[in-house]
Design a protein around this motif. Structure first.
Motif, PDB file in Angstrom:
ATOM      1  N   VAL A   1       0.848  -1.191   0.000  1.00 45.18           N
ATOM      2  CA  VAL A   1       0.000   0.000   0.000  1.00 45.18           C
ATOM      3  C   VAL A   1       0.884   1.242   0.000  1.00 45.18           C
ATOM      4  O   VAL A   1       0.968   1.967  -0.989  1.00 45.18           O
ATOM      5  CB  VAL A   1      -0.972   0.017   1.202  1.00 45.18           C
ATOM      6  CG1 VAL A   1      -1.805   1.297   1.197  1.00 45.18           C
ATOM      7  CG2 VAL A   1      -1.870  -1.212   1.171  1.00 45.18           C
TER       8      VAL A   1
ATOM      9  N   GLU B   1       1.874   3.409  -3.155  1.00 46.35           N
ATOM     10  CA  GLU B   1       1.371   4.787  -3.196  1.00 46.35           C
ATOM     11  C   GLU B   1       2.501   5.804  -3.329  1.00 46.35           C
ATOM     12  O   GLU B   1       2.407   6.758  -4.112  1.00 46.35           O
ATOM     13  CB  GLU B   1       0.570   5.089  -1.926  1.00 46.35           C
ATOM     14  CG  GLU B   1      -0.772   4.415  -1.848  1.00 46.35           C
ATOM     15  CD  GLU B   1      -1.501   4.764  -0.555  1.00 46.35           C
ATOM     16  OE1 GLU B   1      -2.741   4.696  -0.543  1.00 46.35           O
ATOM     17  OE2 GLU B   1      -0.831   5.102   0.450  1.00 46.35           O
TER      18      GLU B   1
ATOM     19  N   SER C   1       2.638  -2.803  -8.268  1.00 49.67           N
ATOM     20  CA  SER C   1       2.225  -1.560  -8.916  1.00 49.67           C
ATOM     21  C   SER C   1       1.510  -1.817 -10.236  1.00 49.67           C
ATOM     22  O   SER C   1       0.758  -0.948 -10.718  1.00 49.67           O
ATOM     23  CB  SER C   1       3.440  -0.665  -9.154  1.00 49.67           C
ATOM     24  OG  SER C   1       4.012  -0.258  -7.918  1.00 49.67           O
TER      25      SER C   1
ATOM     26  N   SER D   1      -2.141  -3.226  -8.604  1.00 50.12           N
ATOM     27  CA  SER D   1      -2.871  -2.501  -7.558  1.00 50.12           C
ATOM     28  C   SER D   1      -3.646  -1.316  -8.144  1.00 50.12           C
ATOM     29  O   SER D   1      -3.105  -0.544  -8.941  1.00 50.12           O
ATOM     30  CB  SER D   1      -1.895  -1.979  -6.498  1.00 50.12           C
ATOM     31  OG  SER D   1      -2.560  -1.120  -5.589  1.00 50.12           O
TER      32      SER D   1
ATOM     33  N   LEU E   1      -4.091   1.301  -6.714  1.00 49.67           N
ATOM     34  CA  LEU E   1      -3.428   2.504  -6.213  1.00 49.67           C
ATOM     35  C   LEU E   1      -2.465   3.102  -7.231  1.00 49.67           C
ATOM     36  O   LEU E   1      -2.091   4.276  -7.108  1.00 49.67           O
ATOM     37  CB  LEU E   1      -2.664   2.176  -4.924  1.00 49.67           C
ATOM     38  CG  LEU E   1      -3.505   1.644  -3.757  1.00 49.67           C
ATOM     39  CD1 LEU E   1      -2.608   1.166  -2.625  1.00 49.67           C
ATOM     40  CD2 LEU E   1      -4.467   2.725  -3.263  1.00 49.67           C
TER      41      LEU E   1
END
Length: 664
Positions: free
Chosen positions: A478, A482, A517, A520, A522
């Motif tokens: 996460v 991010e 990445s 996700s 995000l």
């Protein structure tokens, strides 16, 4: 200056040149008046050589191939050698040889060959030794023993052990004397007090990692050379002690983060009472990834040589009586965790943004520094090196994200008007690690071709205090994702990078973040492609037997207890979301990797197959976790370059670079 598309610029920094300069000096120490260290040899199968710096300044590689001064303690290895000066016959050394993991004694001035001190074991991963202290007066070497008891990666025990110097244990495990029991899962090597009456070491247990919580142990040394009355004098589950040494007055000095930063404290070995010697919001140590790392060293009269800083590091001399800290002048921005003291001289390993790692000596009497070994020499005109700059980006919730930005740079080329350069986000491993601001020819290989690079010290990285490090607790997959995406988006928004030509790459934990990445939400739509190197791809299987003992319970803090949050392990794992991958990628994997084994890649590729995503999978025989061989590194760099050329739409400058076949 020629105008050519970014990525297509010709450069004298070749893949061969970058590979030949990979690695750095490690495990530097003093032997009498001499300085010794281990050095990489990429062209010799990736072995580690032992280098001797003679008093006249001559460097000498002591042990020829195939001797490989390295061990597999914790799989990442620990301090693999120690030495003492003798009145006659030259120095006595002990070292571990990678091929059989045995401990050897060697007299380099005696003309003989190394002789084994420890026996081979065929059980599991065998027997491994590190962080040795030679005690000629006792006729022993005291060190860490890691001994497998079964075939599983966690079927092992670790103790402090005494190995006879006479070779009587070479074929007899019973001749090895155990100094401690195995109640502690992890231990560092012993540090003996100046009078030899006490020993100190650091211990910890699952599920803690050494940057989470450790304990400082002290024991008495009996007349029979036994450790008695072992007791804990400092540390705990929320206090990380990274290094301990004895001061000349018989007190202890330890790097502990009890204040939120790894600061140096004087600790009473009887009561555990501690005094911060230099209170600062700076780190005087880092994560203990390898047993035997040293961020500080005691000088004969009580001063302390110490590596310290926030982000960048410096070498300073601390007066513990006053708290005054005087830094060494020079252009070095990173001092490694390796210090040695000879009289008033302190020697370390340092690098800067325009110099590789070299051996630097400080004369504390004059305050002068000089390079004494492994001196940096520009392999090409420095005009081809990037000019990096520190940046602090803004992540979600306004949090700071530290990074180093390396724009494209080549004195012979410029980009077309109106074209923005592609950029690659480089993600360091660990994840509890740190990427320093130093010259890296592999990085310069890309920037000199017109591809920008940004190294991200995402939340969870070391170098910025415990609170920054703890951002990743239960947030792996996460916060790291991010933070890297926030850097990429900000570079695109400000007009530094082409928003359609941003890639991500990393190895180990960096490989995890790169793969995560791509899957996700995000980071959805941020990256055009990815280079994923010996990654973790399936959290649950990695946490239940697919990695080594040292990190086998790391995910308890990074993700959460598997028994309590199994759905979190599945939701964050790229293995279970291959349907979300849209961007091309290349996977690079060593077939001998026991930390992130090939099976992780193989299962992921089964899920990718038939989905129409261009990708390639390159494997390398004889490579483990971290590529060491020159031919492997060359092929990896060329494969990564071809991926970018095909994805970003440019022609590679070198016609001989093989085109990577990307299969859907």
């Amino acid at each position: 200056m020629q105008i050519a598309p970014y990525g297509s610029w010709a450069s004298p920094i070749t893949a061969e040149l970058a590979a030949s300069h990979d690695g750095r000096p490690e495990y530097l120490d003093a032997v009498g008046q001499e300085i010794w260290w281990t050095a990489p040899r990429p062209a010799e199968g990736g072995r580690r050589a032992l280098v001797r710096l003679r008093p006249d300044g001559a460097e000498e590689s002591v042990l020829p191939a195939p001797w490989n001064v390295r061990n597999r303690v914790h799989e990442y290895g620990g301090r693999p050698w120690a030495g003492v000066a003798r009145p006659e016959g030259g120095p006595l050394l002990v070292f571990t040889h990678f091929d059989d993991q045995r401990l050897y004694a060697y007299e380099p001035d005696g003309g003989g060959a190394p002789r084994p001190l420890t026996p081979v074991s065929q059980t599991g991963g065998g027997r491994r030794w590190c962080d040795a202290v030679i005690l000629p007066e006792r006729g022993e070497v005291w060190c860490v023993l890691e001994e497998f008891t079964g075939e599983g990666p966690s079927d092992l025990r670790r103790v402090l052990a005494a190995v006879p110097l006479d070779g009587s244990a070479a074929d007899d495990r019973g001749a090895v004397r155990e100094l401690t029991d195995d109640r502690d899962r992890f231990v560092t090597g012993p540090r003996l007090s100046p009078d030899g009456s006490r020993a100190a070491w650091i211990a910890w247990d699952h599920p803690s990692m050494p940057w989470d919580g450790t304990e400082l142990r002290v024991a008495d040394v009996s007349a029979a050379s036994a450790l008695t009355g072992a007791r804990t004098v400092a540390g705990g589950p929320e206090e990380s002690i990274a290094q301990v040494e004895w001061a000349p007055d018989g007190s202890l000095v330890a790097a502990t983060d009890r204040t939120g930063w790894w600061n140096l404290h004087r600790i009473d070995p009887e009561t555990g009472a501690a005094v911060n010697l230099c209170p600062r919001e700076e780190e005087f140590a880092s994560g203990l990834w390898k047993v035997g790392l040293r961020w500080f060293a005691m000088l004969p009269h009580g001063l302390i040589a110490t590596v310290h800083g926030a982000g960048d590091t410096a070498l300073g001399i601390l007066d513990p009586a006053t708290g005054e800290l005087a830094d060494v002048p020079g252009g070095w921005t990173e001092w490694a965790s390796a210090l040695a003291v000879v009289g008033d001289r302190v020697t370390g390993v340092a690098a800067g943004p325009y110099t590789g790692y070299e051996i630097v000596e400080l004369d504390t009497a004059t305050g002068r520094t000089r390079v004494v070994g492994s001196a940096h020499a520009d392999a090409v005109d420095p005009a081809y090196y990037p000019q990096p700059r520190h940046r602090t980006f803004t992540g979600p919730d306004g949090r700071e994200v530290h990074a180093h930005v390396y724009p494209p740079r080549n004195p012979d080329f410029g980009g077309p008007d109106g074209e923005l350069p592609p950029y690659v986000i480089w993600v360091h491993g660990g994840p509890t690690g740190h990427v320093p601001l130093v010259l890296d020819l592999e990085l310069a290989y890309f920037t000199s071709r017109g591809i920008g690079v940004v190294e991200v010290n995402y939340g969870g990285s070391t170098g910025y205090g415990r609170a920054y490090r703890n951002r990743l607790r239960e947030q792996w997959g996460v916060v790291d994702v991010e933070d890297c995406a926030a850097v990429a988006r900000e570079l695109a928004a400000e007009g530094t990078a082409d928003p359609d030509r941003i890639a991500i790459r990393g190895g180990s934990a960096g490989g995890w973040t790169s793969a995560a990445s791509l899957t996700s939400p995000l980071a959805e739509g941020v990256y055009a492609c990815a280079t994923i190197i010996y990654p973790i791809l399936d959290l649950a299987s990695w946490a239940t037997g697919e990695t080594h003992d040292f990190e086998s319970q790391y995910l308890e803090s990074l993700v959460g207890p598997l028994a309590e949050v199994p759905e979190r392990y599945r939701e964050r794992s790229p293995q279970h979301h291959a349907d979300r991958v849209r961007a091309p990628f290349v996977l690079l994997q060593g077939l001998d990797d026991v930390i992130c084994p090939p099976v992780q890649c193989e299962r992921f590729l089964e899920q990718i197959s038939g989905r129409g995503v261009p990708h390639a999978y390159l494997t390398f025989e004889g490579e483990g976790h971290g590529f060491r061989r020159a031919d492997t590194m060359i092929r990896s760099i060329e494969a990564e370059t071809s991926l970018y050329a095909q994805t970003f739409g440019f022609e590679a400058a070198e016609p001989g670079v093989p085109r990577l076949e990307l299969k859907p």
